[in-house]
Design a protein around this motif. Structure first.
Motif, PDB file in Angstrom:
ATOM      1  N   LEU A 264       0.735  -0.943   0.028  1.00 46.10           N
ATOM      2  CA  LEU A 264      -0.072  -0.424   0.225  1.00 46.10           C
ATOM      3  C   LEU A 264       0.527   1.527   0.008  1.00 46.10           C
ATOM      4  O   LEU A 264       1.788   1.138   0.576  1.00 46.10           O
ATOM      5  CB  LEU A 264      -1.147  -0.069   1.102  1.00 46.10           C
ATOM      6  CG  LEU A 264      -1.445   0.956   1.537  1.00 46.10           C
ATOM      7  CD1 LEU A 264      -3.012   1.467   0.480  1.00 46.10           C
ATOM      8  CD2 LEU A 264      -2.348   0.834   3.240  1.00 46.10           C
TER       9      LEU A 264
ATOM     10  N   ILE B 148      -2.438   0.021  -4.427  1.00 44.49           N
ATOM     11  CA  ILE B 148      -2.784  -1.107  -3.711  1.00 44.49           C
ATOM     12  C   ILE B 148      -2.140  -2.295  -4.861  1.00 44.49           C
ATOM     13  O   ILE B 148      -2.953  -2.602  -5.975  1.00 44.49           O
ATOM     14  CB  ILE B 148      -4.092  -1.126  -3.430  1.00 44.49           C
ATOM     15  CG1 ILE B 148      -4.029   0.396  -2.487  1.00 44.49           C
ATOM     16  CG2 ILE B 148      -4.110  -2.198  -2.269  1.00 44.49           C
ATOM     17  CD1 ILE B 148      -5.660   0.047  -2.146  1.00 44.49           C
TER      18      ILE B 148
ATOM     19  N   VAL C 179      -7.015  -1.825   4.651  1.00 47.49           N
ATOM     20  CA  VAL C 179      -6.769  -2.459   3.352  1.00 47.49           C
ATOM     21  C   VAL C 179      -7.412  -3.849   4.778  1.00 47.49           C
ATOM     22  O   VAL C 179      -7.261  -4.614   5.346  1.00 47.49           O
ATOM     23  CB  VAL C 179      -6.190  -2.609   2.227  1.00 47.49           C
ATOM     24  CG1 VAL C 179      -6.916  -3.185   1.741  1.00 47.49           C
ATOM     25  CG2 VAL C 179      -5.249  -1.459   2.055  1.00 47.49           C
TER      26      VAL C 179
ATOM     27  N   MET D  59     -11.089  -0.512   1.794  1.00 47.62           N
ATOM     28  CA  MET D  59     -10.475  -0.207   2.435  1.00 47.62           C
ATOM     29  C   MET D  59     -11.220   0.892   3.484  1.00 47.62           C
ATOM     30  O   MET D  59     -13.067   1.147   3.113  1.00 47.62           O
ATOM     31  CB  MET D  59      -9.730   0.710   2.217  1.00 47.62           C
ATOM     32  CG  MET D  59      -8.620   2.299   3.001  1.00 47.62           C
ATOM     33  SD  MET D  59      -7.434   2.946   1.978  1.00 47.62           S
ATOM     34  CE  MET D  59      -7.794   2.390   0.493  1.00 47.62           C
TER      35      MET D  59
END
Length: 149
Positions: free
Chosen positions: A61, A78, A129, A96
């Motif tokens: 990320l 991501i 996430v 997310m």
């Protein structure tokens, strides 16, 4: 009269700079290098197209944010996780969760979004996430923003 002299000096300097830069142009390369296919196959395992990600890829990320007035523009990269439930090319599908000052603010299913409605002052943001069932992937980013008055 003084402005005309200054303009002429500026024009002369600008012309000198432009004409001086033209002498350092690079020469064209004329020699071709040909590599046989058997040498390319040696490196084949290291060549990975940018548009295709491996299913065994470790998720990562990266977050970039920008404050515009009272809004925060957030862009995320991501790798290894998709937000599209219909995306069957990847095994890892998720969303997310956006936390503001330790409280869950919203759930996002896109890599770019805007956070609105924050009061002026300092806020701690956390992006996490998670899988669709809210099980964490272990991908989080925290950062501080200062909303101007």
């Amino acid at each position: 009269m003084k402005r005309i002299v200054q303009f002429n000096i500026l024009l002369f300097l600008l012309a000198g700079i432009i004409s001086g830069c033209q002498k350092d142009l690079p020469k064209h390369e004329t020699k071709l290098k040909i590599v046989s296919m058997d040498k390319l196959s040696y490196f084949h395992s290291e060549i990975v197209p940018v548009y295709k990600q491996s299913l065994k890829e470790i998720p990562s990320l990266f977050v970039h944010h920008e404050i515009k007035g009272k809004q925060i523009l957030v862009e995320c990269i991501i790798n290894g996780v998709s937000f599209r439930e219909s995306d069957h090319s990847k095994q890892k599908i998720g969303k997310m969760i956006v936390w503001v000052d330790g409280k869950k603010n919203s759930e996002v299913t896109s890599a770019a979004f805007i956070i609105k409605g924050l009061s002026p002052g300092v806020h701690k943001l956390k992006l996490e996430v998670v899988k669709l069932n809210n099980e964490p992937y272990g991908l989080t980013k925290e950062f501080i923003v200062n909303i101007p008055r």
